[in-house]
Scaffold this motif. Structure first.
Motif, PDB file in Angstrom:
ATOM      1  N   TYR A 214      41.448  30.329  43.433  1.00 23.25           N
ATOM      2  CA  TYR A 214      42.610  30.090  42.565  1.00 23.25           C
ATOM      3  C   TYR A 214      42.842  28.579  42.580  1.00 23.25           C
ATOM      4  O   TYR A 214      43.491  28.057  43.483  1.00 23.25           O
ATOM      5  CB  TYR A 214      43.846  30.829  43.120  1.00 23.25           C
ATOM      6  CG  TYR A 214      43.747  32.340  43.023  1.00 23.25           C
ATOM      7  CD1 TYR A 214      42.932  33.067  43.881  1.00 23.25           C
ATOM      8  CD2 TYR A 214      44.483  33.039  42.067  1.00 23.25           C
ATOM      9  CE1 TYR A 214      42.842  34.449  43.787  1.00 23.25           C
ATOM     10  CE2 TYR A 214      44.403  34.420  41.971  1.00 23.25           C
ATOM     11  CZ  TYR A 214      43.584  35.113  42.822  1.00 23.25           C
ATOM     12  OH  TYR A 214      43.494  36.483  42.725  1.00 23.25           O
ATOM     13  N   TRP A 216      44.036  24.782  42.121  1.00 20.64           N
ATOM     14  CA  TRP A 216      45.376  24.194  42.116  1.00 20.64           C
ATOM     15  C   TRP A 216      45.830  23.817  40.713  1.00 20.64           C
ATOM     16  O   TRP A 216      47.015  23.921  40.381  1.00 20.64           O
ATOM     17  CB  TRP A 216      45.426  22.974  43.045  1.00 20.64           C
ATOM     18  CG  TRP A 216      46.782  22.342  43.054  1.00 20.64           C
ATOM     19  CD1 TRP A 216      47.129  21.141  42.513  1.00 20.64           C
ATOM     20  CD2 TRP A 216      47.978  22.901  43.620  1.00 20.64           C
ATOM     21  NE1 TRP A 216      48.468  20.906  42.709  1.00 20.64           N
ATOM     22  CE2 TRP A 216      49.017  21.975  43.389  1.00 20.64           C
ATOM     23  CE3 TRP A 216      48.277  24.080  44.302  1.00 20.64           C
ATOM     24  CZ2 TRP A 216      50.328  22.194  43.808  1.00 20.64           C
ATOM     25  CZ3 TRP A 216      49.585  24.297  44.716  1.00 20.64           C
ATOM     26  CH2 TRP A 216      50.594  23.361  44.469  1.00 20.64           C
ATOM     27  N   GLU A 218      45.577  25.382  38.065  1.00 20.72           N
ATOM     28  CA  GLU A 218      46.212  26.558  37.445  1.00 20.72           C
ATOM     29  C   GLU A 218      47.559  26.861  38.102  1.00 20.72           C
ATOM     30  O   GLU A 218      48.527  27.242  37.436  1.00 20.72           O
ATOM     31  CB  GLU A 218      45.305  27.782  37.571  1.00 20.72           C
ATOM     32  CG  GLU A 218      43.931  27.607  36.945  1.00 20.72           C
ATOM     33  CD  GLU A 218      43.979  27.429  35.431  1.00 20.72           C
ATOM     34  OE1 GLU A 218      44.978  27.823  34.811  1.00 20.72           O
ATOM     35  OE2 GLU A 218      42.988  26.894  34.880  1.00 20.72           O
ATOM     36  N   THR A 219      47.616  26.698  39.413  1.00 17.37           N
ATOM     37  CA  THR A 219      48.864  26.941  40.148  1.00 17.37           C
ATOM     38  C   THR A 219      49.937  25.979  39.660  1.00 17.37           C
ATOM     39  O   THR A 219      51.078  26.373  39.390  1.00 17.37           O
ATOM     40  CB  THR A 219      48.624  26.747  41.659  1.00 17.37           C
ATOM     41  OG1 THR A 219      47.516  27.548  42.047  1.00 17.37           O
ATOM     42  CG2 THR A 219      49.853  27.131  42.461  1.00 17.37           C
ATOM     43  N   GLU A 220      49.535  24.714  39.543  1.00 18.07           N
ATOM     44  CA  GLU A 220      50.469  23.677  39.115  1.00 18.07           C
ATOM     45  C   GLU A 220      50.946  23.945  37.679  1.00 18.07           C
ATOM     46  O   GLU A 220      52.119  23.770  37.355  1.00 18.07           O
ATOM     47  CB  GLU A 220      49.766  22.323  39.188  1.00 18.07           C
ATOM     48  CG  GLU A 220      50.712  21.203  39.482  1.00 18.07           C
ATOM     49  CD  GLU A 220      50.000  19.959  39.962  1.00 18.07           C
ATOM     50  OE1 GLU A 220      48.885  19.687  39.482  1.00 18.07           O
ATOM     51  OE2 GLU A 220      50.582  19.268  40.808  1.00 18.07           O
ATOM     52  N   TYR A 242      50.056  34.976  44.300  1.00 19.93           N
ATOM     53  CA  TYR A 242      48.676  35.039  43.820  1.00 19.93           C
ATOM     54  C   TYR A 242      48.306  36.524  43.779  1.00 19.93           C
ATOM     55  O   TYR A 242      48.448  37.217  44.790  1.00 19.93           O
ATOM     56  CB  TYR A 242      47.728  34.332  44.791  1.00 19.93           C
ATOM     57  CG  TYR A 242      47.939  32.839  44.935  1.00 19.93           C
ATOM     58  CD1 TYR A 242      47.207  31.944  44.167  1.00 19.93           C
ATOM     59  CD2 TYR A 242      48.848  32.333  45.865  1.00 19.93           C
ATOM     60  CE1 TYR A 242      47.371  30.567  44.319  1.00 19.93           C
ATOM     61  CE2 TYR A 242      49.022  30.958  46.017  1.00 19.93           C
ATOM     62  CZ  TYR A 242      48.280  30.079  45.245  1.00 19.93           C
ATOM     63  OH  TYR A 242      48.449  28.727  45.395  1.00 19.93           O
ATOM     64  N   ARG A 258      51.372  33.222  48.487  1.00 18.70           N
ATOM     65  CA  ARG A 258      52.315  32.757  47.471  1.00 18.70           C
ATOM     66  C   ARG A 258      52.395  31.241  47.461  1.00 18.70           C
ATOM     67  O   ARG A 258      52.077  30.595  48.465  1.00 18.70           O
ATOM     68  CB  ARG A 258      53.727  33.295  47.753  1.00 18.70           C
ATOM     69  CG  ARG A 258      53.814  34.789  47.594  1.00 18.70           C
ATOM     70  CD  ARG A 258      55.202  35.318  47.867  1.00 18.70           C
ATOM     71  NE  ARG A 258      55.177  36.764  47.733  1.00 18.70           N
ATOM     72  CZ  ARG A 258      56.099  37.600  48.165  1.00 18.70           C
ATOM     73  NH1 ARG A 258      57.185  37.134  48.767  1.00 18.70           N
ATOM     74  NH2 ARG A 258      55.972  38.890  48.000  1.00 18.70           N
ATOM     75  N   VAL A 259      52.864  30.705  46.346  1.00 16.25           N
ATOM     76  CA  VAL A 259      53.224  29.298  46.297  1.00 16.25           C
ATOM     77  C   VAL A 259      54.710  29.274  45.957  1.00 16.25           C
ATOM     78  O   VAL A 259      55.180  30.061  45.130  1.00 16.25           O
ATOM     79  CB  VAL A 259      52.362  28.513  45.268  1.00 16.25           C
ATOM     80  CG1 VAL A 259      52.594  28.991  43.846  1.00 16.25           C
ATOM     81  CG2 VAL A 259      52.593  27.020  45.399  1.00 16.25           C
ATOM     82  N   PHE A 325      52.896  26.677  50.543  1.00 16.22           N
ATOM     83  CA  PHE A 325      51.914  27.741  50.356  1.00 16.22           C
ATOM     84  C   PHE A 325      52.144  28.711  51.513  1.00 16.22           C
ATOM     85  O   PHE A 325      52.132  28.299  52.675  1.00 16.22           O
ATOM     86  CB  PHE A 325      50.483  27.195  50.406  1.00 16.22           C
ATOM     87  CG  PHE A 325      49.462  28.299  50.527  1.00 16.22           C
ATOM     88  CD1 PHE A 325      49.065  29.005  49.412  1.00 16.22           C
ATOM     89  CD2 PHE A 325      48.952  28.657  51.770  1.00 16.22           C
ATOM     90  CE1 PHE A 325      48.160  30.056  49.524  1.00 16.22           C
ATOM     91  CE2 PHE A 325      48.052  29.702  51.892  1.00 16.22           C
ATOM     92  CZ  PHE A 325      47.652  30.410  50.764  1.00 16.22           C
TER      93      PHE A 325
END
Ligand code: GTQ
Ligand code: FE2
Length: 344
Positions: A214, A216, A218-220, A242, A258-259, A325
């Motif tokens: 996954y 970063w 995309e997370t951001e 996630y 999770r973030v 995280f």
């Protein structure tokens, strides 16, 4: 035996390999959970220096995995970070290769610093960049290689404390030191990354996410898309899980990730839950009160919230975000119908 004293009966009972429940009841059936793990922070700055020391003095051939274990003072034997989970900081230098092996324990990696490393998971090369989450579900072959030119450090998370408790641990070293690439690099991630568009030809019934990583970016993007337009969770801020895109479940059967973005000045509402959580500070600084203890944290530190201890997050800054995280055993607790939470 009827005319014997109680003393003699207790001795006889012990000799028979049995015990009186009435003398144990209170310690076996507690009114509520009392974690063995204690709330604690590991400071990255200090650990990084030690990691760099061993990167110089200990060859990867000798170590196989150069990992500093984050050992909870309450859980030294076997070493664990919280009851069912282990975390450690792994360092790999340019040119080094950590050899192929597999184990039934599930693992994730969350990249802290550096770039260039790829980990090969069942023949798929997954490149690692800061903030990326990588998965190595149980029994998948994995080796790490660093073709880049700066030391690379990441946070490992494994469920071996649980797997070993369940006496389900298997481990195997690869016959070959390194796996060949057998599929296009990062294909498992690329096939799913659009989030709401799943490839119909992949329909795995496995209990873990089909994504190898996954990234970063995309997370951001997900955090930025929300911005300040959602309040998020009053306890955990803008907290995103996630997920396994096939069933919406956790990324690994035993570990949920999770973030969490705690906006500037965020002060969470205290709560507690039966699951235990390992938190890594992606950016920012602040403090978390856990079971009455204040844990002060800075960027890249790691701290824990053992189960059923009340916790309250605080972003220490009035103008910067704090991003965490987190990994937890919530999927296990939920699967076994042991999950509870309450605001306190
Ligand atoms: O990188 O394969 O922190 O097998 C502990 C056990 C990392 C790994 C750890 C492992 C690994
Ligand atoms: Fe491993």
């Amino acid at each position: 035996m009827t005319n014997a004293s109680d003393e003699e009966a207790y001795t006889r009972l012990a000799a028979e390999g049995a015990a009186p429940l009435w003398r144990y009841y209170g310690s076996l059936f507690l009114p509520e959970p009392k974690p063995t793990a204690v709330p604690i922070v590991w400071h990255y700055k200090a650990l990084r220096e030690v990691a760099m020391h061993f990167a110089e003095s200990l060859s990867i051939e000798d170590a196989a995995r150069r990992v500093l274990m984050l050992v909870n003072p309450g859980l030294q034997d076997p070493p664990a970070t919280v009851n069912t989970l282990f975390s450690g900081i792994q360092i790999l230098l340019p040119g080094e290769q950590a050899p192929a092996h597999r184990h039934t324990a599930n693992a994730f990696r969350f990249v802290i610093e550096g770039s260039g490393v790829y980990t090969t998971v069942d023949g798929e090369r997954l490149y690692m960049n800061p903030g990326d989450l990588l998965l190595t579900a149980g029994w998948k072959w994995h080796d790490h290689f660093h073709p880049g030119d700066n030391p690379m450090l990441w946070l490992d998370g494994l469920d071996y404390p649980l797997v070993n408790l369940l006496e389900a641990g298997f481990y195997e070293q690869g016959a070959d030191r390194f796996q060949k690439s057998v599929v296009p690099d990062g294909i498992s991630t690329r096939q799913f990354i659009h989030g709401r568009l799943n490839p119909v030809w992949l329909n795995s019934q496995e209990r873990h996410s089909p994504l190898g990583s996954y990234p970063w970016v995309e997370t951001e993007r997900a955090l930025a898309a929300i911005g300040d337009d959602a309040d998020g969770c009053e306890h955990d801020g803008v907290s995103l899980e996630y997920t396994n895109p096939l069933d919406g479940g956790s990324v690994l059967p035993t570990i949920g990730c999770r973030v969490q973005r705690l906006r500037p000045g965020f002060v969470g509402r205290p709560r507690r839950q039966t699951s235990s959580v390992i938190c890594h500070v992606v950016r920012g600084s602040g403090s978390t009160e856990v079971g009455g203890k204040t844990l002060e944290w800075q960027e890249k530190d790691v701290f824990v919230i053992p189960g059923w201890l009340a916790y309250q997050h605080r972003n220490g800054s009035r103008d910067e975000d704090a991003v965490l995280f987190t990994s937890s055993n919530e999927p296990v607790m939920k699967a076994l119908n042991l999950y509870r939470e309450e605001a306190v």
